[in-house]
Scaffold this motif. Structure first.
Motif, PDB file in Angstrom:
ATOM      1  N   SER B 158      52.756  33.506  53.475  1.00  0.00           N
ATOM      2  CA  SER B 158      51.580  32.741  53.897  1.00  0.00           C
ATOM      3  C   SER B 158      51.969  31.316  54.245  1.00  0.00           C
ATOM      4  O   SER B 158      51.118  30.486  54.525  1.00  0.00           O
ATOM      5  N   CYS B 159      53.281  31.038  54.209  1.00  0.00           N
ATOM      6  CA  CYS B 159      53.758  29.665  54.359  1.00  0.00           C
ATOM      7  C   CYS B 159      54.244  29.406  55.797  1.00  0.00           C
ATOM      8  O   CYS B 159      55.219  30.015  56.233  1.00  0.00           O
ATOM      9  N   PRO B 160      53.566  28.522  56.554  1.00  0.00           N
ATOM     10  CA  PRO B 160      53.992  28.247  57.929  1.00  0.00           C
ATOM     11  C   PRO B 160      55.449  27.771  58.017  1.00  0.00           C
ATOM     12  O   PRO B 160      56.136  28.095  58.983  1.00  0.00           O
ATOM     13  N   SER B 161      55.923  27.041  57.015  1.00  0.00           N
ATOM     14  CA  SER B 161      57.327  26.608  57.041  1.00  0.00           C
ATOM     15  C   SER B 161      58.262  27.808  56.954  1.00  0.00           C
ATOM     16  O   SER B 161      59.332  27.812  57.555  1.00  0.00           O
ATOM     17  N   PHE B 162      57.853  28.834  56.196  1.00  0.00           N
ATOM     18  CA  PHE B 162      58.680  30.038  56.068  1.00  0.00           C
ATOM     19  C   PHE B 162      58.628  30.869  57.345  1.00  0.00           C
ATOM     20  O   PHE B 162      59.628  31.453  57.757  1.00  0.00           O
ATOM     21  N   TRP B 163      57.467  30.905  58.017  1.00  0.00           N
ATOM     22  CA  TRP B 163      57.388  31.616  59.312  1.00  0.00           C
ATOM     23  C   TRP B 163      58.357  30.971  60.288  1.00  0.00           C
ATOM     24  O   TRP B 163      58.998  31.646  61.087  1.00  0.00           O
ATOM     25  N   TRP B 164      58.412  29.652  60.237  1.00  0.00           N
ATOM     26  CA  TRP B 164      59.211  28.889  61.190  1.00  0.00           C
ATOM     27  C   TRP B 164      60.707  29.088  60.950  1.00  0.00           C
ATOM     28  O   TRP B 164      61.469  29.307  61.880  1.00  0.00           O
ATOM     29  N   ASN B 165      61.134  28.973  59.681  1.00  0.00           N
ATOM     30  CA  ASN B 165      62.559  29.065  59.340  1.00  0.00           C
ATOM     31  C   ASN B 165      62.808  30.069  58.213  1.00  0.00           C
ATOM     32  O   ASN B 165      63.238  29.681  57.136  1.00  0.00           O
ATOM     33  N   PRO B 166      62.535  31.358  58.445  1.00  0.00           N
ATOM     34  CA  PRO B 166      62.684  32.304  57.333  1.00  0.00           C
ATOM     35  C   PRO B 166      64.128  32.460  56.860  1.00  0.00           C
ATOM     36  O   PRO B 166      64.364  32.953  55.766  1.00  0.00           O
ATOM     37  N   ILE B 209      51.639  22.259  52.249  1.00  0.00           N
ATOM     38  CA  ILE B 209      50.517  22.944  52.885  1.00  0.00           C
ATOM     39  C   ILE B 209      49.650  23.636  51.828  1.00  0.00           C
ATOM     40  O   ILE B 209      48.457  23.800  52.011  1.00  0.00           O
ATOM     41  N   MET B 210      50.250  24.034  50.734  1.00  0.00           N
ATOM     42  CA  MET B 210      49.540  24.574  49.557  1.00  0.00           C
ATOM     43  C   MET B 210      48.991  25.986  49.719  1.00  0.00           C
ATOM     44  O   MET B 210      48.253  26.456  48.853  1.00  0.00           O
ATOM     45  N   ASN B 211      49.333  26.669  50.811  1.00  0.00           N
ATOM     46  CA  ASN B 211      48.813  28.025  50.936  1.00  0.00           C
ATOM     47  C   ASN B 211      49.414  28.950  49.888  1.00  0.00           C
ATOM     48  O   ASN B 211      48.787  29.909  49.455  1.00  0.00           O
ATOM     49  N   CYS B 212      50.648  28.643  49.445  1.00  0.00           N
ATOM     50  CA  CYS B 212      51.284  29.468  48.416  1.00  0.00           C
ATOM     51  C   CYS B 212      50.445  29.455  47.141  1.00  0.00           C
ATOM     52  O   CYS B 212      50.246  30.490  46.506  1.00  0.00           O
ATOM     53  N   VAL B 213      49.950  28.258  46.777  1.00  0.00           N
ATOM     54  CA  VAL B 213      49.140  28.137  45.558  1.00  0.00           C
ATOM     55  C   VAL B 213      47.816  28.856  45.756  1.00  0.00           C
ATOM     56  O   VAL B 213      47.306  29.520  44.845  1.00  0.00           O
ATOM     57  N   SER B 214      47.272  28.729  46.966  1.00  0.00           N
ATOM     58  CA  SER B 214      45.973  29.316  47.250  1.00  0.00           C
ATOM     59  C   SER B 214      46.004  30.845  47.181  1.00  0.00           C
ATOM     60  O   SER B 214      45.032  31.472  46.769  1.00  0.00           O
ATOM     61  N   VAL B 215      47.122  31.479  47.571  1.00  0.00           N
ATOM     62  CA  VAL B 215      47.136  32.944  47.627  1.00  0.00           C
ATOM     63  C   VAL B 215      47.741  33.611  46.395  1.00  0.00           C
ATOM     64  O   VAL B 215      47.497  34.797  46.176  1.00  0.00           O
ATOM     65  N   CYS B 216      48.522  32.913  45.584  1.00  0.00           N
ATOM     66  CA  CYS B 216      49.285  33.587  44.515  1.00  0.00           C
ATOM     67  C   CYS B 216      48.391  34.433  43.613  1.00  0.00           C
ATOM     68  O   CYS B 216      47.493  33.921  42.950  1.00  0.00           O
TER      69      CYS B 216
END
Lengths: 134, 248
Positions: B158-166, B209-216
């Motif tokens: 869910s992390c845009p940074s991870f989508w960008w540079n997996p 971005i905090m999406n990791c916290v939001s989805v865990c």
């Protein structure tokens, strides 16, 4: 060829439909912070340096620019726009710095609160800037 | 009676038949009681047995059934449909950012590769005591909120940074585990671990971005762990500078 390398060679789809993925408000701030940073580096900075160098040519060029600024609404809007983008970058950047220094708690709720606070502060600041400059 | 019908839009892709993925719509009678999304998938599989998804423990422990439910990643087995339903509609998609093998099944190779990089095991070369390496209760408390991760990949995908540079950014799941071993007083390779994390990508691509916290699904906070790692890296750097200064 192992199973894994076989899979890697397959041309497989990736689900990355951004319109279908929910992101929190802090994502909006973080992403726009980076976009404004790129914008500042490539547009705000060169334009500002250009205007500054024009202003410091001579007394006449300074006066000319001041007259032009007050006459031409387009130039006024461009200047205000550049300043607002710069200010937005500073506001969201300070929020990131406060998070990095653990001054703001890194929980989801406090991140949401700080994001809203940042946006409200920026809005107040933008109104003041517009009031002063227009 | 229309309100008793659930509309399920599902991402479908079968590499042997389909050139591109597509969304297929299913209608299903709304169950009388609140069920989990995984149960809903079972009901759908009775309609269409070609539907593929991963499942195992069905109680939020194994982390197999991570998927994107109405735009938010989560475990299907512990997500009640009442909590995600919008106008009797539900959209199921595979975890974002990872290659799809079939329907809701994604290839987690990249995700596991990042986990492997952080050396997720205790490193301590001193002779092991007869029974176990002891910790004070205070030191043990430091691991709470870190060790509970089940590696379901909801956060990293869910992390845009991870989508960008997996391949270069480790992603929240791996970083949470990296901090789990950095915070462990029994692990003695702290400096080596920090050294491995000090490049511009591994940790520093996190931009809060905090999406990791939001989805865990386990309620953990990878963002906080990443913040702690950044602070440790900073302190580590400072020490290196002062020792260099002392040598000059």
């Amino acid at each position: 060829m192992t199973f894994v390398t076989f899979l890697m060679t397959q041309n497989r789809p990736v689900n990355i439909n951004l319109l279908k993925i929910k992101l929190p408000l802090s994502a909006f701030l973080s992403i726009t912070h980076r976009i404004s940073g790129i914008f500042i580096f490539f547009i705000v900075l060169p334009v500002s340096v250009f205007i500054f160098s024009e202003l410091t040519q001579s007394q006449d060029s300074f006066n000319n620019f001041v007259i032009m600024y007050h006459k031409n609404l387009g130039i006024k809007f461009v200047c205000v726009g550049l300043i607002l983008i710069f200010q937005y970058h500073i506001f969201t950047g300070v929020r990131h710095i406060l998070m990095d220094f653990h001054i703001l708690n890194e929980s989801l709720s406090s991140s949401y609160k700080s994001a809203v606070t940042t946006l409200v502060l920026f809005a107040v600041n933008a109104l003041l800037t517009l009031w002063v400059m227009l | 009676m229309a309100t008793n019908i659930l509309e399920v839009n599902m991402y479908r892709y079968n590499p042997e038949e389909d050139k591109f993925p597509y969304i297929k719509q299913y209608q299903i009678e709304k169950p009388s009681k609140d069920i989990m999304v995984l149960d809903l998938l079972h009901l759908l599989k009775e309609q269409d047995e070609s539907i593929s998804y991963r499942r195992s423990c069905r109680e939020g422990v194994c982390g197999s059934d991570g998927m994107n439910i109405n735009g938010k990643n989560g475990l299907a087995c512990i997500t009640p449909i009442s909590s995600v339903l919008k106008k009797n509609k539900i959209e199921l998609r595979p975890l974002p950012g990872l290659p799809v093998i079939r329907d809701l099944v994604v290839d987690m190779t990249e995700f596991y590769a990042q986990y492997e990089k952080i050396k997720p095991f205790l490193q301590n070369s001193t002779t092991a005591p007869e029974q176990e390496r002891l910790q004070s209760p205070e030191d043990r408390d430091k691991l709470d909120g870190l060790y509970e991760c089940i590696l379901c990949a909801c956060c990293s995908t869910s992390c845009p940074s991870f989508w960008w540079n997996p391949d270069k950014f480790l992603g929240p799941a791996a970083l949470l585990q990296a901090y789990r071993f950095l915070a462990d007083t029994r692990d003695l390779k702290t400096n080596e671990r920090l050294e491995d994390l000090s490049d511009p990508f591994s940790v520093y691509r996190c931009h809060g971005i905090m999406n990791c916290v939001s989805v865990c699904p386990k309620g953990l906070n990878p963002n906080k762990a990443i913040g702690e790692i950044k602070t440790m890296l900073l302190k580590d750097k400072k020490e290196i500078i002062t020792t260099d200064g002392a040598m000059n």
